[in-house]
Design a protein around this motif. Structure first.
Motif, mmCIF file in Angstrom:
data_model
loop_
_atom_site.group_PDB
_atom_site.id
_atom_site.type_symbol
_atom_site.label_atom_id
_atom_site.label_comp_id
_atom_site.label_asym_id
_atom_site.label_seq_id
_atom_site.Cartn_x
_atom_site.Cartn_y
_atom_site.Cartn_z
ATOM 1 N N PRO A 21 0.812 -1.222 0.000
ATOM 2 C CA PRO A 21 0.000 0.000 0.000
ATOM 3 C C PRO A 21 0.842 1.268 0.000
ATOM 4 C CG PRO A 21 0.049 -0.984 2.192
ATOM 5 C CD PRO A 21 0.725 -1.963 1.274
ATOM 6 N N ASP A 22 0.274 2.303 -0.601
ATOM 7 C CA ASP A 22 0.928 3.608 -0.618
ATOM 8 C C ASP A 22 0.593 4.445 0.613
ATOM 9 O OD1 ASP A 22 2.498 3.645 -2.902
ATOM 10 O OD2 ASP A 22 0.853 4.283 -4.189
ATOM 11 N N GLY A 23 -0.567 4.186 1.207
ATOM 12 C CA GLY A 23 -1.048 5.087 2.245
ATOM 13 C C GLY A 23 -1.621 6.348 1.618
ATOM 14 N N THR A 24 -1.720 7.403 2.399
ATOM 15 C CA THR A 24 -2.294 8.664 1.922
ATOM 16 C C THR A 24 -1.507 9.205 0.726
ATOM 17 O OG1 THR A 24 -2.912 9.126 4.208
ATOM 18 C CG2 THR A 24 -2.986 10.966 2.674
ATOM 19 N N PRO A 25 -2.204 9.640 -0.338
ATOM 20 C CA PRO A 25 -1.483 10.090 -1.545
ATOM 21 C C PRO A 25 -0.544 11.273 -1.305
ATOM 22 C CG PRO A 25 -3.815 9.748 -2.013
ATOM 23 C CD PRO A 25 -3.661 9.637 -0.536
ATOM 24 N N VAL A 26 -1.018 12.266 -0.562
ATOM 25 C CA VAL A 26 -0.220 13.474 -0.300
ATOM 26 C C VAL A 26 -0.443 13.885 1.150
ATOM 27 C CG1 VAL A 26 0.257 15.867 -0.947
ATOM 28 C CG2 VAL A 26 -0.552 14.254 -2.681
ATOM 29 N N LYS A 27 0.635 14.254 1.834
ATOM 30 C CA LYS A 27 0.518 14.790 3.190
ATOM 31 C C LYS A 27 1.488 15.951 3.346
ATOM 32 C CE LYS A 27 0.212 12.542 6.971
ATOM 33 N NZ LYS A 27 0.468 11.614 8.091
ATOM 34 N N ARG A 28 0.909 17.149 3.362
ATOM 35 C CA ARG A 28 1.733 18.337 3.586
ATOM 36 C C ARG A 28 0.936 19.287 4.447
ATOM 37 N NH1 ARG A 28 2.654 23.084 0.266
ATOM 38 N NH2 ARG A 28 1.441 22.113 -1.397
ATOM 39 N N THR A 29 1.575 19.833 5.461
ATOM 40 C CA THR A 29 0.844 20.685 6.395
ATOM 41 C C THR A 29 0.900 22.156 6.004
ATOM 42 O OG1 THR A 29 2.811 20.826 7.806
ATOM 43 C CG2 THR A 29 1.175 19.152 8.366
ATOM 44 N N ASN A 30 -0.184 22.807 6.318
ATOM 45 C CA ASN A 30 -0.212 24.261 6.272
ATOM 46 C C ASN A 30 0.318 24.758 7.618
ATOM 47 O OD1 ASN A 30 -1.154 26.982 6.690
ATOM 48 N ND2 ASN A 30 -2.582 26.709 5.007
ATOM 49 N N ILE A 31 1.421 25.463 7.607
ATOM 50 C CA ILE A 31 2.020 25.907 8.867
ATOM 51 C C ILE A 31 1.907 27.423 9.063
ATOM 52 C CG2 ILE A 31 3.563 23.930 9.012
ATOM 53 C CD1 ILE A 31 5.860 25.790 8.117
ATOM 54 N N ASP A 32 0.919 28.017 8.396
ATOM 55 C CA ASP A 32 0.723 29.463 8.542
ATOM 56 C C ASP A 32 0.444 29.850 9.987
ATOM 57 O OD1 ASP A 32 1.081 29.731 5.838
ATOM 58 O OD2 ASP A 32 -1.050 30.023 5.356
ATOM 59 N N LEU A 33 -0.325 29.005 10.712
ATOM 60 C CA LEU A 33 -0.715 29.366 12.074
ATOM 61 C C LEU A 33 0.495 29.427 13.003
ATOM 62 C CD1 LEU A 33 -2.849 30.035 14.153
ATOM 63 C CD2 LEU A 33 -3.324 27.568 14.391
ATOM 64 N N ILE A 34 1.335 28.393 12.993
ATOM 65 C CA ILE A 34 2.488 28.426 13.901
ATOM 66 C C ILE A 34 3.504 29.475 13.454
ATOM 67 C CG2 ILE A 34 3.811 26.564 12.776
ATOM 68 C CD1 ILE A 34 4.583 25.691 15.701
ATOM 69 N N ARG A 35 3.619 29.708 12.153
ATOM 70 C CA ARG A 35 4.507 30.783 11.682
ATOM 71 C C ARG A 35 4.033 32.137 12.199
ATOM 72 N NH1 ARG A 35 5.858 28.668 5.567
ATOM 73 N NH2 ARG A 35 7.985 27.961 6.004
ATOM 74 N N SER A 36 2.720 32.308 12.289
ATOM 75 C CA SER A 36 2.184 33.592 12.760
ATOM 76 C C SER A 36 2.529 33.853 14.229
ATOM 77 C CB SER A 36 0.660 33.624 12.580
ATOM 78 O OG SER A 36 0.005 32.787 13.524
ATOM 79 N N THR A 37 2.912 32.791 14.955
ATOM 80 C CA THR A 37 3.305 32.957 16.360
ATOM 81 C C THR A 37 4.805 33.217 16.505
ATOM 82 O OG1 THR A 37 3.783 30.609 16.817
ATOM 83 C CG2 THR A 37 1.483 31.329 17.003
ATOM 84 N N GLY A 38 5.557 33.154 15.394
ATOM 85 C CA GLY A 38 6.973 33.482 15.439
ATOM 86 C C GLY A 38 7.927 32.322 15.293
ATOM 87 N N TRP A 39 7.413 31.117 14.979
ATOM 88 C CA TRP A 39 8.284 29.940 14.824
ATOM 89 C C TRP A 39 8.326 29.499 13.374
ATOM 90 C CZ3 TRP A 39 7.564 25.133 12.727
ATOM 91 C CH2 TRP A 39 8.581 24.183 12.956
ATOM 92 N N GLN A 40 9.490 28.978 12.964
ATOM 93 C CA GLN A 40 9.609 28.320 11.664
ATOM 94 C C GLN A 40 10.768 27.327 11.719
ATOM 95 O OE1 GLN A 40 10.248 31.407 8.792
ATOM 96 N NE2 GLN A 40 12.407 31.664 9.313
ATOM 97 N N PRO A 41 10.732 26.277 10.854
ATOM 98 C CA PRO A 41 11.796 25.272 10.868
ATOM 99 C C PRO A 41 13.103 25.842 10.343
ATOM 100 C CG PRO A 41 10.339 24.904 9.003
ATOM 101 C CD PRO A 41 9.717 25.998 9.819
#
Length: 322
Positions: A275-295
């Motif tokens: 099995p492949d599992g979920t076709p695509v998994k990518r998060t929207n990180i706008d909310l945590i970026r708005s608090t001042g964090w980023q990878p």
């Protein structure tokens, strides 16, 4: 980017021997947390599935802050093979810890889940508000339901009782201390081990599951640790927030990158019966970026460092593979 601040009081890191918990402990210590303010318990010292034991622990220790990184985790094979254990163990751990923390006056509780909580066909990138808008991916439904229950417990305790209980949903993680079990590990450690062993044995090919087309997002666990400490320092954190990179890579591209890093020169073969599992998994990180964090850790650099850690753990006999 805002610098994380060390929270006041005694901090209980549940699951401190796992990859995430260990990274959180490392980061807390790097910020100057004194040993007397750090609370940890091994599984043989505290069974989080036992309600009475958990209640007694919270009554005795009275942590001010909880970072709940304890979980029964695994890849597609493990989730698909042991769904009863995945839903029961994770449900009980979450319910016991959250309720006992509330009853004993814990000021802050950060519950960790996973982006597998979102619907199989969620919009991409996945925003937090797509939760419960469609069917889950069947191969990890049991784990996802337990984690959804945990985050909803935090949300409703916060709403009803006014406690600062909130949740973070990390994307796929990798880094030091990962589990390299040959069948039950996640895709990144499974590939690192498989390509390493193929390189060492001189194998002509490495077989990977599925078509190679699914796309996945990967976050280094040290970036996650920084994100979690950032969240428990916020005066009014979101009830639920994604923690990721906002970018993805196909499984085939990931395999090719790991093959290069491990020095594998043979062929990569797709086993399309798996099995492949979920076709695509990518998060929207706008909310945590708005608090001042980023990878901050780039994927290839992170994998190179993770492979070095894998080699050191292998040489020292400390590799996790259970």
């Amino acid at each position: 980017m805002m610098k994380e601040q060390l929270p006041a009081g005694r901090i209980y890191v549940a699951g401190h021997r796992g990859m995430v918990g260990a990274a959180v402990v490392r980061h807390l210590r790097s910020l100057g947390l004194a040993d007397e303010n750090l609370i940890t318990r091994r599984r043989d010292e505290l069974d989080l599935i036992c309600q009475a034991d958990v209640q007694q622990f919270f009554e005795t220790q009275r942590p001010d802050v909880v970072v709940f990184a304890a979980a029964k985790v695994g890849g597609i094979h493990a989730n698909d093979t042991y769904p009863a254990e995945f839903i029961y163990d994770n449900l009980m751990m979450a319910a016991n810890a959250i309720h006992s923390a509330y009853r004993t006056g814990t000021k802050r509780f950060l519950f960790l889940g996973s982006t597998c909580i979102y619907p199989r066909m969620a919009p991409q990138p996945m925003p937090e508000d797509c939760l419960l808008t469609g069917p889950l991916e069947k191969t990890n439904e049991a784990y996802a339901l337990a984690k959804i229950s945990g985050l909803k417990l935090c949300q409703h305790y916060r709403s009803q009782y006014g406690v600062q209980f909130h949740s973070a949903m990390p994307t796929n993680l990798y880094g030091p201390g990962d589990n390299y079990h040959p069948q039950n590990s996640h895709v990144m450690p499974a590939m690192i081990r498989r390509f390493h062993e193929a390189t060492q044995s001189g194998a002509d090919e490495v077989v990977i599951w599925g078509t190679g087309t699914p796309r996945r997002e990967f976050l280094h666990v040290d970036d996650l640790a920084r994100g979690l400490i950032h969240l428990i320092g916020l005066p009014d954190p979101p009830n639920l927030v994604n923690v990721g990179t906002g970018s993805d890579i196909s499984i085939r591209e990931l395999a090719e990158m790991i093959a290069e890093i491990t020095g594998f020169g043979g062929s990569i073969v797709q086993d399309t019966s798996k099995p492949d599992g979920t076709p695509v998994k990518r998060t929207n990180i706008d909310l945590i970026r708005s608090t001042g964090w980023q990878p901050t850790i780039e994927l290839k650099t992170g994998i190179q460092n993770t492979y070095k850690d894998f080699l050191q753990a292998t040489d020292s006999g400390l590799l996790r593979a259970q």
